[in-house]
Design an enzyme around this catalytic site. Structure first.
Site, PDB file in Angstrom:
ATOM      1  N   GLU A 242       0.656  -1.372  -0.304  1.00 14.76           N
ATOM      2  CA  GLU A 242      -0.064   0.253   0.117  1.00 14.76           C
ATOM      3  C   GLU A 242       1.280   1.155  -0.111  1.00 14.76           C
ATOM      4  O   GLU A 242       1.653   1.367   1.061  1.00 14.76           O
ATOM      5  CB  GLU A 242      -0.807  -0.184   0.835  1.00 14.76           C
ATOM      6  N   CYS A 276      -2.775   8.955   2.842  1.00 11.58           N
ATOM      7  CA  CYS A 276      -2.484   8.658   2.032  1.00 11.58           C
ATOM      8  C   CYS A 276      -3.290   8.583   0.810  1.00 11.58           C
ATOM      9  O   CYS A 276      -3.096   8.814  -0.238  1.00 11.58           O
ATOM     10  CB  CYS A 276      -1.728   6.883   2.106  1.00 11.58           C
TER      11      CYS A 276
END
Length: 513
Positions: A242, A276
């Protein structure tokens, strides 16, 4: 049982600092490769016990852990606050989401991973077929500093729910949070090493990648993710990555402008922009651009970074990120962009005030690269077609947001991102049943939801002969007559006239937006 941090073999240590004040929060050992190997060996020894508990036994442990987290959330929140500088309220929000996900894992693991019957087909009608998902064994987790509870728990808790044990390497900026989580689980199962923590820098993370783990889950920058993959490739250890994002919001001409501006402000500035899936760029339809920009700038001027209780968000947790934010803002302005709120002067020594940039060229760093700070680019587009094209041409593909009264789902499906929120921001991360992850330079694999549980398993297929097959296909005693019977059966099952093409297929095109 003695914890790993109680018996380091290395004399090297490092300190965790409060980024808002510079005060020392704690001192931790830099664990060596030998330390990491020892932790993995202990995790391996506990893995068979943990798997052997079965779904119901593991559910009981995870439910008890959830109770400990919920009752002591104030203590956890304080550690997060001191190591990241974020306000207590924001720290509590991420802890609450992690606890909610843990509840979902405990109640859904059996349904998602347990044995399921599979239709064997007419050719093998004498077989009973099933599939189930078995734990891998030991999972290594390398976590980030921006959401030191919620993000790594997306791997830790799902790996545990799937029946694995975990060795966790938290960021060197937030080691105390990692220890707090491991200690809280050890209260529930004091005699077993289900979750251990190793602390240190990149060398400790590299050692975890090269240790005897069965999978590594990494969250962090794209560049570091590539190094993690390279290290894991030495032993053919699978990874879930990720990585970074450059998430965009699209605002259509029929959008609720006030709601969109409010969501953009939160998505861009909360947690000092260190998210993010935060909003870093907004593409607004020409017809509503000015109204949206007015609403966003009004909100941006009301938001403030600081360490006092009245501040809306805290400092930049990683000091080096200040240089990245400054460089992106300077580059945007040098290439013709304008700062309508904030600007170069908004970047301080520890804190960055909200910055709204407009008319920024698409080839600038502020549009192309992950900024990871409280800045947002707002650019005008003629249509949602143009906005979609601008989003999809980028190398990142993590999350996205669409504000539209009538075409939200249609626009969302065309975006090359792993997740999209319609008329909200980042809401997909809070839904435990949804997968979380991206495409392109944002990584691959998924955490959260059924996909997140299966990510830490391997599929086990089983067939069982129920009765003697009238037509045995897997024997050297098969006759030409039986081969002819197979050919006839194939024609009956798959070669009917209705299954043959009558005319060339036409590709349906998207209508203009």
């Amino acid at each position: 049982m003695t914890q790993l941090d109680d018996r380091p073999t290395s004399s090297d240590t490092f300190t965790s600092l409060n980024p808002a004040t510079g005060e020392v929060v704690g001192t931790y050992p830099v664990h060596t490769a030998a330390d990491v190997d020892a932790a993995v060996a202990r995790a391996r020894a506990s893995a068979s016990w943990w798997e052997g508990l079965g779904f119901e036994g593991r559910k009981e442990v995870l439910d008890q852990w959830r109770g400990v987290l919920a009752r002591r959330v104030a203590a956890l929140v304080d550690v997060v606050h001191r190591e990241t500088g974020k306000p207590h309220g924001d720290a509590q929000l991420e802890a609450a989401l992690a606890i909610d996900h843990l509840a979902w894992i405990a109640s859904h693991a059996k349904k998602v991973l347990g044995p399921k019957k599979v239709f064997a087909g007419l050719l093998l009608a004498n077989q009973a077929a099933s599939v189930e998902y078995r734990p891998l064994g030991v999972v290594g987790v390398i976590g980030p500093w921006n959401y030191p509870v919620f993000t790594p728990m997306g791997s830790i808790a799902y790996a545990l729910g799937a029946g694995n044990t975990v060795v966790f390497k938290p960021s060197e900026l937030t080691p105390g949070v990692g220890h707090w989580l491991a200690d809280s689980l050890r209260e529930v199962v004091p005699g077993h090493d289900l979750l251990q923590v190793v602390t240190g820098n990149g060398s400790t993370g590299a050692a975890l990648c090269r240790a005897d783990v069965d999978k590594v889950a990494f969250t962090g920058s794209t560049a570091t993710g590539k190094r993690v993959m390279a290290a894991c490739a030495e032993r053919l250890v699978p990874v879930v990555i990720e990585a970074g994002g450059k998430d965009a919001m699209l605002v259509d001409e029929d959008a609720d402008i006030e709601a969109a501006a409010d969501a953009a402000a939160w998505g861009a500035f909360s947690n000092a922009g260190q998210t993010c899936t935060g909003i870093e760029r907004v593409y607004v339809h020409d017809k509503v651009h000015d109204a949206f920009l007015d609403a966003l700038t009004r909100r941006a001027r009301e938001v403030r970074s600081g360490h006092d209780p009245a501040a809306n968000y805290g400092p930049m947790t990683m000091p080096s990120q200040l240089d990245v934010v400054r460089r992106h803002v300077d580059d945007a302005i040098a290439k013709g962009g304008r700062a309508v709120v904030g600007g170069p002067e908004a970047v301080g020594d520890r804190f960055v005030q909200p910055t709204v940039l407009v008319d920024v060229p698409e080839d600038s760093e502020a549009v192309c690269e992950e900024t990871f700070g409280p800045t947002v680019v707002v650019n005008r587009v003629r249509s949602m077609d143009e906005a979609i094209e601008r989003v999809n041409v980028g190398k990142y593909g993590l999350g996205s947001s669409v504000f539209s009264a009538s075409r939200g789902e249609e626009i969302a499906r065309r975006l090359r991102t792993g997740m999209t929120a319609i008329n909200s921001v980042i809401s997909f991360a809070a839904v435990p049943g949804l997968p979380f992850g991206g495409v392109g330079d944002s990584g691959f694999g998924r955490i959260h939801g059924p996909d997140g549980l299966r990510e830490f398993c391997y599929a086990k297929a089983v067939t069982r002969t129920r009765f003697k097959a009238p037509l045995n296909l897997t024997t050297f005693e098969r006759t030409p007559e039986q081969d002819a019977q197979v050919a006839t059966l194939l024609a009956v099952l798959h070669g009917r006239a209705t299954q043959l093409p009558k005319r060339p297929l036409r590709v349906r095109r998207h209508k203009n937006l």
